[in-house]
Design an enzyme around this catalytic site. Structure first.
Site, PDB file in Angstrom:
ATOM      1  N   ARG A  80       0.912  -1.186   0.066  1.00  0.00           N
ATOM      2  CA  ARG A  80      -0.148  -0.146  -0.102  1.00  0.00           C
ATOM      3  C   ARG A  80       0.827   1.213   0.110  1.00  0.00           C
ATOM      4  O   ARG A  80       1.872   1.239   0.433  1.00  0.00           O
ATOM      5  CB  ARG A  80      -1.087   0.059   1.229  1.00  0.00           C
ATOM      6  CG  ARG A  80      -2.193  -0.881   1.174  1.00  0.00           C
ATOM      7  CD  ARG A  80      -3.107  -0.960   2.220  1.00  0.00           C
ATOM      8  NE  ARG A  80      -2.407  -1.364   3.561  1.00  0.00           N
ATOM      9  CZ  ARG A  80      -1.849  -0.496   4.275  1.00  0.00           C
ATOM     10  NH1 ARG A  80      -2.016   0.785   4.207  1.00  0.00           N
ATOM     11  NH2 ARG A  80      -1.132  -1.192   5.355  1.00  0.00           N
ATOM     12  N   TYR A 208      -1.495  -3.647  -6.914  1.00  0.00           N
ATOM     13  CA  TYR A 208      -1.127  -4.260  -5.542  1.00  0.00           C
ATOM     14  C   TYR A 208      -2.456  -4.355  -4.707  1.00  0.00           C
ATOM     15  O   TYR A 208      -3.085  -3.126  -4.567  1.00  0.00           O
ATOM     16  CB  TYR A 208      -0.221  -3.525  -4.599  1.00  0.00           C
ATOM     17  CG  TYR A 208      -0.214  -4.099  -3.299  1.00  0.00           C
ATOM     18  CD1 TYR A 208       0.465  -5.491  -3.122  1.00  0.00           C
ATOM     19  CD2 TYR A 208      -0.456  -3.345  -2.274  1.00  0.00           C
ATOM     20  CE1 TYR A 208       0.539  -6.011  -1.865  1.00  0.00           C
ATOM     21  CE2 TYR A 208      -0.778  -3.844  -0.976  1.00  0.00           C
ATOM     22  CZ  TYR A 208      -0.106  -5.284  -0.659  1.00  0.00           C
ATOM     23  OH  TYR A 208      -0.084  -5.867   0.563  1.00  0.00           O
ATOM     24  N   GLY A 209      -2.968  -5.284  -4.023  1.00  0.00           N
ATOM     25  CA  GLY A 209      -3.977  -5.588  -2.992  1.00  0.00           C
ATOM     26  C   GLY A 209      -4.733  -4.289  -2.433  1.00  0.00           C
ATOM     27  O   GLY A 209      -5.566  -3.903  -3.175  1.00  0.00           O
ATOM     28  N   LYS A 217      -9.654  -2.385   1.504  1.00  0.00           N
ATOM     29  CA  LYS A 217      -9.637  -1.220   2.318  1.00  0.00           C
ATOM     30  C   LYS A 217     -10.189  -0.317   1.898  1.00  0.00           C
ATOM     31  O   LYS A 217     -10.845   0.880   2.714  1.00  0.00           O
ATOM     32  CB  LYS A 217      -8.076  -1.261   2.582  1.00  0.00           C
ATOM     33  CG  LYS A 217      -7.168  -2.172   3.187  1.00  0.00           C
ATOM     34  CD  LYS A 217      -7.879  -2.484   4.558  1.00  0.00           C
ATOM     35  CE  LYS A 217      -7.186  -3.675   5.088  1.00  0.00           C
ATOM     36  NZ  LYS A 217      -5.931  -4.029   4.972  1.00  0.00           N
ATOM     37  N   HIS A 237     -10.767  -2.434  11.268  1.00  0.00           N
ATOM     38  CA  HIS A 237      -9.623  -3.472  10.803  1.00  0.00           C
ATOM     39  C   HIS A 237      -9.151  -4.453  11.726  1.00  0.00           C
ATOM     40  O   HIS A 237      -8.282  -4.410  12.497  1.00  0.00           O
ATOM     41  CB  HIS A 237      -8.472  -2.294  10.545  1.00  0.00           C
ATOM     42  CG  HIS A 237      -7.188  -3.171  10.027  1.00  0.00           C
ATOM     43  ND1 HIS A 237      -5.706  -2.684  10.083  1.00  0.00           N
ATOM     44  CD2 HIS A 237      -7.126  -4.155   8.961  1.00  0.00           C
ATOM     45  CE1 HIS A 237      -5.087  -3.516   9.272  1.00  0.00           C
ATOM     46  NE2 HIS A 237      -5.939  -4.257   8.575  1.00  0.00           N
ATOM     47  N   SER A 259      -1.528  -3.518  10.140  1.00  0.00           N
ATOM     48  CA  SER A 259      -1.131  -4.454   9.076  1.00  0.00           C
ATOM     49  C   SER A 259       0.276  -5.380   9.398  1.00  0.00           C
ATOM     50  O   SER A 259       1.174  -4.738  10.085  1.00  0.00           O
ATOM     51  CB  SER A 259      -0.861  -3.434   7.825  1.00  0.00           C
ATOM     52  OG  SER A 259      -2.155  -2.823   7.470  1.00  0.00           O
ATOM     53  N   ALA A 260      -0.066  -6.490   9.058  1.00  0.00           N
ATOM     54  CA  ALA A 260       1.375  -7.377   9.481  1.00  0.00           C
ATOM     55  C   ALA A 260       1.718  -7.581  10.953  1.00  0.00           C
ATOM     56  O   ALA A 260       2.645  -7.749  11.277  1.00  0.00           O
ATOM     57  CB  ALA A 260       2.319  -7.260   8.434  1.00  0.00           C
ATOM     58  N   CYS A 261       0.663  -7.382  11.651  1.00  0.00           N
ATOM     59  CA  CYS A 261       0.959  -7.881  13.103  1.00  0.00           C
ATOM     60  C   CYS A 261       0.325  -8.830  13.706  1.00  0.00           C
ATOM     61  O   CYS A 261      -0.213  -9.042  14.918  1.00  0.00           O
ATOM     62  CB  CYS A 261       0.572  -6.360  14.047  1.00  0.00           C
ATOM     63  SG  CYS A 261       1.630  -4.952  13.613  1.00  0.00           S
ATOM     64  N   ASP A 286      -9.521  -9.768   8.792  1.00  0.00           N
ATOM     65  CA  ASP A 286      -8.784  -8.686   8.457  1.00  0.00           C
ATOM     66  C   ASP A 286      -9.916  -7.388   8.780  1.00  0.00           C
ATOM     67  O   ASP A 286      -9.513  -6.265   9.084  1.00  0.00           O
ATOM     68  CB  ASP A 286      -8.449  -8.568   6.912  1.00  0.00           C
ATOM     69  CG  ASP A 286      -7.345  -7.234   6.647  1.00  0.00           C
ATOM     70  OD1 ASP A 286      -6.275  -7.177   7.350  1.00  0.00           O
ATOM     71  OD2 ASP A 286      -7.734  -6.423   5.665  1.00  0.00           O
ATOM     72  N   ARG A 375       2.001 -12.294  -0.746  1.00  0.00           N
ATOM     73  CA  ARG A 375       0.720 -12.492  -0.183  1.00  0.00           C
ATOM     74  C   ARG A 375       0.154 -13.447  -0.880  1.00  0.00           C
ATOM     75  O   ARG A 375       0.543 -14.146  -1.837  1.00  0.00           O
ATOM     76  CB  ARG A 375      -0.276 -11.193  -0.489  1.00  0.00           C
ATOM     77  CG  ARG A 375       0.303  -9.938   0.114  1.00  0.00           C
ATOM     78  CD  ARG A 375      -0.572  -9.718   1.596  1.00  0.00           C
ATOM     79  NE  ARG A 375       0.010  -8.547   2.455  1.00  0.00           N
ATOM     80  CZ  ARG A 375      -0.521  -8.146   3.544  1.00  0.00           C
ATOM     81  NH1 ARG A 375      -1.811  -8.737   4.062  1.00  0.00           N
ATOM     82  NH2 ARG A 375      -0.135  -7.145   4.207  1.00  0.00           N
TER      83      ARG A 375
HETATM   84  P1  GTP Z   1      -2.263  -7.629   7.241  1.00  0.00           P
HETATM   85  O1  GTP Z   1      -2.796  -8.692   6.189  1.00  0.00           O
HETATM   86  O2  GTP Z   1      -1.264  -7.007   6.693  1.00  0.00           O
HETATM   87  O3  GTP Z   1      -3.602  -7.131   7.909  1.00  0.00           O
HETATM   88  O4  GTP Z   1      -1.435  -8.577   8.548  1.00  0.00           O
HETATM   89  P2  GTP Z   1      -2.081  -9.247   9.732  1.00  0.00           P
HETATM   90  O5  GTP Z   1      -2.154  -8.627  10.816  1.00  0.00           O
HETATM   91  O6  GTP Z   1      -3.280 -10.395   9.365  1.00  0.00           O
HETATM   92  O7  GTP Z   1      -0.759 -10.316  10.329  1.00  0.00           O
HETATM   93  P3  GTP Z   1      -0.436 -11.715   9.904  1.00  0.00           P
HETATM   94  O8  GTP Z   1      -0.998 -12.577  10.729  1.00  0.00           O
HETATM   95  O9  GTP Z   1      -0.333 -12.146   8.564  1.00  0.00           O
HETATM   96  O10 GTP Z   1       1.148 -11.779  10.413  1.00  0.00           O
HETATM   97  C1  GTP Z   1       2.073 -10.918   9.923  1.00  0.00           C
HETATM   98  C2  GTP Z   1       3.459 -11.481  10.316  1.00  0.00           C
HETATM   99  O11 GTP Z   1       3.579 -11.519  11.806  1.00  0.00           O
HETATM  100  C3  GTP Z   1       3.661 -12.917   9.832  1.00  0.00           C
HETATM  101  O12 GTP Z   1       5.272 -12.896   9.250  1.00  0.00           O
HETATM  102  C4  GTP Z   1       3.453 -13.840  11.087  1.00  0.00           C
HETATM  103  O13 GTP Z   1       4.574 -14.923  10.976  1.00  0.00           O
HETATM  104  C5  GTP Z   1       3.918 -12.996  12.407  1.00  0.00           C
HETATM  105  N1  GTP Z   1       3.190 -13.019  13.394  1.00  0.00           N
HETATM  106  C6  GTP Z   1       1.908 -13.500  13.489  1.00  0.00           C
HETATM  107  N2  GTP Z   1       1.422 -13.678  14.799  1.00  0.00           N
HETATM  108  C7  GTP Z   1       2.603 -13.654  15.461  1.00  0.00           C
HETATM  109  C8  GTP Z   1       2.769 -13.779  16.887  1.00  0.00           C
HETATM  110  O14 GTP Z   1       2.113 -14.206  17.876  1.00  0.00           O
HETATM  111  N3  GTP Z   1       4.241 -13.633  17.283  1.00  0.00           N
HETATM  112  C9  GTP Z   1       5.222 -13.444  16.551  1.00  0.00           C
HETATM  113  N4  GTP Z   1       6.571 -13.052  16.833  1.00  0.00           N
HETATM  114  N5  GTP Z   1       5.024 -13.187  15.079  1.00  0.00           N
HETATM  115  C10 GTP Z   1       3.723 -13.332  14.675  1.00  0.00           C
HETATM  116  C1  SPV Z   2      -3.069  -4.440   5.180  1.00  0.00           C
HETATM  117  O1  SPV Z   2      -1.915  -4.040   4.597  1.00  0.00           O
HETATM  118  O2  SPV Z   2      -3.526  -4.274   6.269  1.00  0.00           O
HETATM  119  C2  SPV Z   2      -3.755  -5.713   4.342  1.00  0.00           C
HETATM  120  C3  SPV Z   2      -3.175  -5.976   2.956  1.00  0.00           C
HETATM  121  O3  SPV Z   2      -4.402  -6.426   4.983  1.00  0.00           O
HETATM  122  S1  SPV Z   2      -3.943  -4.785   1.941  1.00  0.00           S
HETATM  123  O4  SPV Z   2      -4.990  -5.366   1.456  1.00  0.00           O
HETATM  124  O5  SPV Z   2      -2.886  -4.558   1.035  1.00  0.00           O
HETATM  125  O6  SPV Z   2      -4.413  -3.488   2.689  1.00  0.00           O
HETATM  126 MN    MN Z   3      -4.958  -5.570   7.080  1.00  0.00          MN
END
Ligand code: GTP
Ligand code: SPV
Ligand code: MN
Length: 592
Positions: A80, A208-209, A217, A237, A259-261, A286, A375
């Site tokens: 994004r 991209y997504g 989003k 979210h 995101s990615a947390c 999500d 992704r």
């Molecule tokens: P978006 O799709 O961007 O909204 O991300 P998300 O919040 O769904 O995150 P996702 O579950 O895909 O995890 C993102 C990254 O964090 C990945 O590389 C996971 O392996 C890592 N991760 C997820 N849960 C944990 C956790 O409990 N501990 C740790 N250390 N890493 C984690």
């Molecule tokens: C995020 O970035 O929080 C995602 C991927 O879930 S995207 O669809 O690109 O927003």
């Molecule tokens: Mn997200």
């Protein structure tokens, strides 16, 4: 223009306002062909075949990964782009300091110049979609016009797309208009514009997504959050997960992490071995749309029907459900390849990369083999933990709302807000390290209220006021919590094992909601004592638990001052009640 096949004419005739808009866009963008998507499997396969023939989609190893494909996006188009994303309201203050703003007339003029003639030689796809179960009163529809067949394939997986959606639009009347073109993928000609007052979106220059799948989003958060405020609900979210205990009692949690947390991972988690008889059911990974119910509880639907998830880190040990889900019929974007054409990414336990995400021979000197924001796109129904209520028109009742962030220091493993208003402050105070999900620096702590910094379609001050109002309308509001799976020791090692083990924390959260668990009353909220978490079978480093549950008043004084300075940016629009709640929180920490 090519003549349309018979079924296409039928679709167009279903809906006059949609076809009038399609004609208008076609005049501007000048496509060779206009194609109305019916959302059928046959159509999906036809588009897959076309993309394979054009080498825009690579079939993966059919024995190990049946029905899987790889797509490589332009190397400058992998995440994004928050600095190119705008909320265009008539009044600048309605977008707020949390958004980039442009006047609607100027934004339309600028975008229409980019769109002029941009589909010459291309097909214009009309993609009618429904966010949420097709028969839910909470669902909302939209139509995306795009010149990318990759977008069509993704929208088919991520939404209820096609004929049924178009029929619902004819019935609803209103729909969100999303116009998208990949343009020439030039980052200088890339913009994602939102017009919440017109329920419309214009996105140019990215495939991209979050920039291009406009149902996600752009619609389900930025436009929907605006609609939700007018109509009295919340678009957030958040993942939605059901936790079933061995007695068969299920509680649903909605969790907002940036995101990615860890949302997708938490939504699909596998209970630890010592948690016999516990089950986890995924409703969403999500986005959650939350509505006050007649019984005074809050109900959630997942507007999506698929997962667009982070690939790196997924393996059979961290998340077997996710790993199984993406073994077949999955579109991978920007992963690496093994010698025998299997998808590969960092954190996968076996295989080795031979071709990197850009299609070059793999060389560690070029960085990771898979892009850190690579992704998967996959139908939610493929998830072994798919909830029976994931398609329930009325949604699921929410027992707890959990905020979280990626914080090396400060934020403890878990704490509970004292009440709804305090919980709104806790949510508004979320900060997290930036990740590869958006372009820009990674690992920098920034304010990300309710994990909505990039996604709130209006002024955060008004958004917090709306949160306070929604809570006031609930007779039995969810309890509000904050978690942090990402605390690190001095050597940079995670103190908490995370993933499946997170269920131990969710268990305490649920037990707090039902009055079964004890807590300590601390300066920042209610927290478990070391004996209140069920940690049987967990091997934590010595001292780790004490550190995970420690609260440093000195660090928290600085943190609350930072939250105060951030809230000051919102001036007189900031709700007085939230300001007062912050001052109370500051007094408690000052006295600790
Ligand atoms: P978006 O799709 O961007 O909204 O991300 P998300 O919040 O769904 O995150 P996702 O579950 O895909 O995890 C993102 C990254 O964090 C990945 O590389 C996971 O392996 C890592 N991760 C997820 N849960 C944990 C956790 O409990 N501990 C740790 N250390 N890493 C984690
Ligand atoms: C995020 O970035 O929080 C995602 C991927 O879930 S995207 O669809 O690109 O927003
Ligand atoms: Mn997200």
């Amino acid at each position: 223009m090519a003549t349309a096949p018979q079924h296409v004419t039928t679709l167009a005739s279903l809906n006059q306002p949609v076809s009038a808009w399609v004609d208008e866009v076609a005049k501007l963008t000048q496509p060779d062909t206009v194609y109305w998507c019916d959302g059928s499997d046959a159509e999906f396969q036809m588009l897959e075949r076309q993309l394979v023939a054009r080498k825009e989609l690579l079939p993966l190893n059919a024995n190990t990964n049946p029905g899987c494909f790889l797509s490589r996006s332009h190397p400058s188009d992998v995440a994004r782009v928050e600095h190119l994303t705008f909320v265009c309201t008539r009044n600048k203050d309605d977008a707020g300091p949390n958004n980039n703003w442009m006047a609607p007339e100027q934004a339309h003029r600028q975008m229409d110049e980019l769109f002029r003639g941009c589909m010459k030689g291309r097909t214009l796809y009309v993609v009618p979609y429904c966010m949420g179960p097709i028969d839910s009163p909470f669902s909302r529809c939209g139509v995306e016009i795009t010149d990318s067949a990759y977008v069509v394939l993704n929208m088919k997986i991520m939404t209820r797309m096609g004929r049924a959606a178009l029929e619902r639009i004819a019935h609803d009347g209103a729909f969100v208009r999303g116009l998208h073109s990949i343009g020439d993928l030039n980052p200088d000609r890339r913009f994602i514009m939102h017009f919440p007052e017109e329920l419309s979106i214009k996105s140019f220059g990215s495939g991209y997504g979050g920039n291009a799948l406009l149902g996600k989003k752009c619609h389900a958060l930025r436009i929907a959050s605006w609609q939700a405020r007018t109509e009295g609900w919340l678009a957030e979210h958040m993942l939605i997960v059901g936790i079933e205990n061995p007695q068969g009692e299920i509680h649903y949690l909605a969790c907002a992490f940036p995101s990615a947390c860890g949302k997708t991972n938490l939504a699909m988690l596998i209970p630890p071995a010592s948690y016999k008889g516990w089950k986890v059911w995924t409703v969403g990974d999500d986005i959650a749309w939350l509505h006050p119910g007649k019984d005074g509880r809050l109900y959630a639907i997942n507007p999506e029907s698929g997962y667009f998830g982070v690939v790196p880190g997924t393996n059979a040990k961290t998340n077997r459900n996710a790993y199984e889900t993406i073994r077949h019929d999955t579109i991978f974007t920007n992963v690496a390849l093994t010698a025998d054409n299997q998808p590969w990414w960092e954190g996968l336990s076996d295989g080795k990369p031979v071709i990197d995400w850009q299609g070059r021979p793999y060389d560690p000197a070029n960085g990771p083999a898979a892009h850190p924001n690579s992704r998967f796109t996959v139908a939610a129904k493929q998830n072994p933990a798919y909830s029976k209520l994931a398609d329930a028109p009325g949604g699921v009742p929410i027992s707890a709302i959990v905020f979280g962030g990626r914080r090396r220091t400060l934020a403890p493993l878990v704490y509970q807000a004292r009440n709804w208003l305090h919980g709104v402050l806790v949510g508004a105070g979320v900060a997290s390290e930036t990740t590869a999900a958006a372009t820009g620096a990674v690992g920098v702590v920034r304010r990300d209220p309710m994990a909505m910094k990039p996604f709130a379609g209006y002024n955060f001050a008004d958004y917090w006021a709306h949160w306070i109002n929604v809570g006031a309308r609930l007779k039995s509001p969810p309890q509000l919590f904050h978690v942090n799976w990402f605390r690190q020791d001095a050597a940079g090692k995670f103190l908490w094992p995370g993933y499946g083990e997170n269920l131990r924390v969710l268990r305490w959260i649920i037990d707090r909601c039902t009055g079964r668990a004890k807590a300590r009353d601390t300066a920042i909220g209610y927290m478990p004592g070391a004996g209140d978490l069920h940690l049987d079978g967990l091997d934590l480093a010595p001292g780790a638990l004490d550190e995970l549950l420690a609260v440093s008043p000195a660090l928290w004084r600085t943190e609350l001052a930072g939250i105060g300075a951030y809230m000051d940016e919102f001036g007189a629009r900031l709700p007085k009640a939230l300001q007062a709640e912050l001052e109370d929180a500051q007094k408690r920490v000052a006295g600790a």
